[in-house]
Enzyme design. Structure first.
Site: not given
Length: 257
Positions: A149, A162
């Site tokens: 990401s 996350y």
């Protein structure tokens, strides 16, 4: 050493295991690999998208199988890999795509939410990679592709688990690449930038963050899922056999600024 030719990107005869591979960005990874000749084994915790994906992969002339399984269940990784081998005979490509994100202010973040995200984004990825590596080592060949990401590189002040998990995924990608090279297994990752999907639509439409993000991207445009398909085929194919330990940003240049 194999000479580069038109078949270097071919995935004919390969079997790819893709977590969450029937919806969201995972669907595009499944379609991309099947377009280049791979058969697909999808593991997901719901049947969402199964029928559509089966029709589209069948149209590509490839086979697709599904397994309904929550990959955070303890000790399921070896069973998943065994099921792939039972149905297809071998496992050549693992794409660790399944993931989740939970958001909250720093002092209000719940311990249970931390555990949920870490269990799926990191722990399940590790256990499945470990199980797949044992099978690929027997075959003396394989590709493991992890989905990172922008938060593999940056902070996320409302999405702590996350961000932590995606930083860890990049570290694990490097460590496994080093350890598994002796077995002719390449381990890489893709870090999608800001991609236009149903899930990111609220962010795009946010009157503050939407324009901020778009202005930060040198191309001036959000990406679309199809732009991730080429990099995925490259990392899954023989064309990338001398590439390992890399997290490839596909972000329109977002990280440049």
């Amino acid at each position: 050493m194999t000479k580069f030719n038109a078949e270097s990107f071919s995935l004919k005869g390969k079997v790819a295991l893709i977590t969450g591979g029937a919806h969201g960005l995972g669907k595009y990874y499944s379609l991309a690999l099947s377009l280049y000749g791979a058969d697909i084994f999808v593991v997901s915790n719901s049947r969402d998208g199964w029928d559509e994906l089966k029709n589209r992969i069948s149209a590509n002339g490839q086979r697709v199988e599904f397994l309904l399984q929550d990959i955070t269940v303890p000790d399921c990784a070896d069973q998943i890999v065994a099921e792939v081998v039972k149905r297809f005979g071998h496992l050549d490509i693992l794409i660790n795509n399944a993931g989740m994100q939970l958001r909250n202010d720093v002092l209000d973040f719940k311990d249970a939410d931390w555990q949920k995200v870490i269990n799926l984004n990191l722990n399940a990825l590790y256990f499945l990679s470990h199980a797949a590596a044992k099978q690929m080592a027997k075959q003396q060949a394989g590709k493991i592709i992890n989905i990172g990401s922008m938060q593999s590189y940056r902070a996320g002040k409302f999405i702590f688990p996350y961000t932590a998990s995606k930083h860890a995924v990049m570290g694990l990608t490097k460590a496994y690449a080093d350890a598994l090279s002796q077995y002719n297994i390449q381990v890489n990752g893709i870090a999608p930038g800001y991609i236009s999907t149903d899930m990111t639509k609220p962010l795009q439409e946010d009157p503050v963050r939407g324009p901020e993000i778009q202005a930060h991207i040198p191309s001036g445009e959000w990406g679309v899922p199809e732009q991730l398909m080429g990099p995925m085929v490259f990392l899954a194919s023989a064309a990338s056999d001398y590439v390992t330990g890399v997290m490839l940003p596909v972000d329109g240049g977002y990280l440049l600024r």
